[in-house]
Design a protein around this motif. Sequence first.
Motif, PDB file in Angstrom:
ATOM      1  N   LEU A 172       5.004   3.634   2.335  1.00  0.00           N
ATOM      2  CA  LEU A 172       4.891   2.495   1.423  1.00  0.00           C
ATOM      3  C   LEU A 172       5.222   1.247   2.222  1.00  0.00           C
ATOM      4  O   LEU A 172       6.308   1.147   2.800  1.00  0.00           O
ATOM      5  CB  LEU A 172       5.855   2.652   0.244  1.00  0.00           C
ATOM      6  CG  LEU A 172       5.919   1.484  -0.747  1.00  0.00           C
ATOM      7  CD1 LEU A 172       4.605   1.337  -1.497  1.00  0.00           C
ATOM      8  CD2 LEU A 172       7.074   1.675  -1.726  1.00  0.00           C
ATOM      9  N   GLY A 173       4.293   0.294   2.252  1.00  0.00           N
ATOM     10  CA  GLY A 173       4.550  -0.922   3.018  1.00  0.00           C
ATOM     11  C   GLY A 173       3.435  -1.925   2.867  1.00  0.00           C
ATOM     12  O   GLY A 173       2.459  -1.701   2.140  1.00  0.00           O
ATOM     13  N   THR A 174       3.570  -3.048   3.532  1.00  0.00           N
ATOM     14  CA  THR A 174       2.526  -4.069   3.517  1.00  0.00           C
ATOM     15  C   THR A 174       1.332  -3.562   4.316  1.00  0.00           C
ATOM     16  O   THR A 174       1.455  -2.629   5.128  1.00  0.00           O
ATOM     17  CB  THR A 174       3.035  -5.373   4.147  1.00  0.00           C
ATOM     18  OG1 THR A 174       3.298  -5.141   5.548  1.00  0.00           O
ATOM     19  CG2 THR A 174       4.303  -5.875   3.456  1.00  0.00           C
ATOM     20  N   PRO A 175       0.153  -4.168   4.123  1.00  0.00           N
ATOM     21  CA  PRO A 175      -1.006  -3.758   4.936  1.00  0.00           C
ATOM     22  C   PRO A 175      -0.724  -3.817   6.430  1.00  0.00           C
ATOM     23  O   PRO A 175      -1.143  -2.931   7.183  1.00  0.00           O
ATOM     24  CB  PRO A 175      -2.082  -4.763   4.512  1.00  0.00           C
ATOM     25  CG  PRO A 175      -1.741  -5.114   3.108  1.00  0.00           C
ATOM     26  CD  PRO A 175      -0.227  -5.142   3.074  1.00  0.00           C
ATOM     27  N   ASP A 176       0.013  -4.845   6.865  1.00  0.00           N
ATOM     28  CA  ASP A 176       0.335  -4.966   8.289  1.00  0.00           C
ATOM     29  C   ASP A 176       1.235  -3.818   8.741  1.00  0.00           C
ATOM     30  O   ASP A 176       1.038  -3.241   9.820  1.00  0.00           O
ATOM     31  CB  ASP A 176       1.018  -6.309   8.561  1.00  0.00           C
ATOM     32  CG  ASP A 176       1.252  -6.544  10.046  1.00  0.00           C
ATOM     33  OD1 ASP A 176       0.257  -6.581  10.797  1.00  0.00           O
ATOM     34  OD2 ASP A 176       2.423  -6.679  10.452  1.00  0.00           O
ATOM     35  N   ASP A 177       2.233  -3.444   7.921  1.00  0.00           N
ATOM     36  CA  ASP A 177       3.105  -2.314   8.239  1.00  0.00           C
ATOM     37  C   ASP A 177       2.300  -1.027   8.399  1.00  0.00           C
ATOM     38  O   ASP A 177       2.494  -0.267   9.349  1.00  0.00           O
ATOM     39  CB  ASP A 177       4.150  -2.091   7.142  1.00  0.00           C
ATOM     40  CG  ASP A 177       5.237  -3.149   7.134  1.00  0.00           C
ATOM     41  OD1 ASP A 177       5.476  -3.745   8.193  1.00  0.00           O
ATOM     42  OD2 ASP A 177       5.829  -3.383   6.070  1.00  0.00           O
ATOM     43  N   ILE A 188       0.853  -1.189   0.000  1.00  0.00           N
ATOM     44  CA  ILE A 188       0.000   0.000   0.000  1.00  0.00           C
ATOM     45  C   ILE A 188       0.887   1.237   0.000  1.00  0.00           C
ATOM     46  O   ILE A 188       1.854   1.316   0.762  1.00  0.00           O
ATOM     47  CB  ILE A 188      -0.930   0.035   1.233  1.00  0.00           C
ATOM     48  CG1 ILE A 188      -1.881  -1.160   1.227  1.00  0.00           C
ATOM     49  CG2 ILE A 188      -1.730   1.342   1.265  1.00  0.00           C
ATOM     50  CD1 ILE A 188      -2.736  -1.262   2.488  1.00  0.00           C
ATOM     51  N   ALA A 189       0.549   2.195  -0.865  1.00  0.00           N
ATOM     52  CA  ALA A 189       1.214   3.505  -0.864  1.00  0.00           C
ATOM     53  C   ALA A 189       0.190   4.529  -0.389  1.00  0.00           C
ATOM     54  O   ALA A 189      -0.792   4.799  -1.088  1.00  0.00           O
ATOM     55  CB  ALA A 189       1.722   3.857  -2.260  1.00  0.00           C
ATOM     56  N   VAL A 190       0.392   5.058   0.808  1.00  0.00           N
ATOM     57  CA  VAL A 190      -0.529   6.056   1.360  1.00  0.00           C
ATOM     58  C   VAL A 190      -0.056   7.437   0.923  1.00  0.00           C
ATOM     59  O   VAL A 190       1.109   7.790   1.121  1.00  0.00           O
ATOM     60  CB  VAL A 190      -0.596   5.979   2.895  1.00  0.00           C
ATOM     61  CG1 VAL A 190      -1.606   6.986   3.441  1.00  0.00           C
ATOM     62  CG2 VAL A 190      -0.965   4.569   3.351  1.00  0.00           C
TER      63      VAL A 190
END
Length: 368
Positions: A223-228, A212-214
């Motif tokens: 930028l990271g995994t959903p869990d991150d 996911i890039a917020v």
Amino acid sequence: MSSITLSHVSKSYGQRSPMAVDDLSIEIKEGEFLCLLGPSGCGKTTTLRMLAGLENPTRGDIAMDGRLMVSVSGGIFTPPEKRGLGLVFQSYALWPHLSVDENIAFGLKLNKVGKTEREAIIAQVTEKLGIAQYRNRYPNQLSGGQQQRVALARMLALNPSVILLDEPLSNLDAKLRLEMRAELRRIHKDLGATIVFVTHDQWEAMTLATKIAVMSEGRLQQLGTPDDIYQRPANRFVAEFVGSLPINIVAIEDGEHSALAQWMNEVLAGLAIPQRPASVGMRPETIRIGNSNPSPAQASTRTAIIRDILPTGGSWIIELSVSGAKVFAIAGSAPSHAIGETVSIAVDPLDLHLFDAAGERITVSQIK
């Protein structure tokens, strides 16, 4: 499958306009499902349109598999039809005067695919997406979910190396959205395609994406995994934006809610932290609710009054008042306490999210 690299990409619509996308650098690996997530106007759709070739960056480079598609400084611009991309718009963009078959065949004809092969491809994708029985119908004879499947079928028929999706589920009802999320996950698994998906719906991003890039105001926040993204938000914006029930934020120097600030200071006393935070975040699901007589040894407890209980069909939102300050908790089972009761609430220090005065995350790795 293809990898995509955006290097210092910016987009402005005029010297006096704010940057729609500001110095964006992202590497999307082969086979990843990347969601561009953020509020309206954050630059996510503009980013997708630059990937598709529908917008020209103001500066920066875009490469696929190491080959430059766009370089503002180098004067390189590869037209959309030569990028090998599949694009599905929010509005589906189906030809109203063409049948399902004809809509799907449109791009194949432009690519000069023979009739026999074309028929085989259409049969395959309509069967895969469960719309084979609607092949002779027109768009106005289809439901929103069926139109969505036709738009996907038209795109998949071209066997693109990269799939770009611009909020394709936003026009569907809740049940169809759930079904189409499952469909997109299956398509990603079956095809192994690289997918870039634009959404403002955090649950779509959390359930679909491998990364996911917020974004906010044109800039990449994390930028990271959903869990991150959920468990380790890079800053206060990400923490507050991601979560179906907003995170509880406590300003440490907030005199109006001094009881909450005092509680947080007591909890933080047990942590080894590199600097004093300006604010603390508590996810609602990490707040534990007990009886009204907490043990004196539990330094991380406070008394609270239950102001409201809201059932959501599988969980319960509990509104609490801590010395007049509003705090929300989530329970996974029906609460045993009633509205108006006094209860104790507790948090684990390592469940807290700490932020400095600039809103950046303060990393906590251990308890004293």
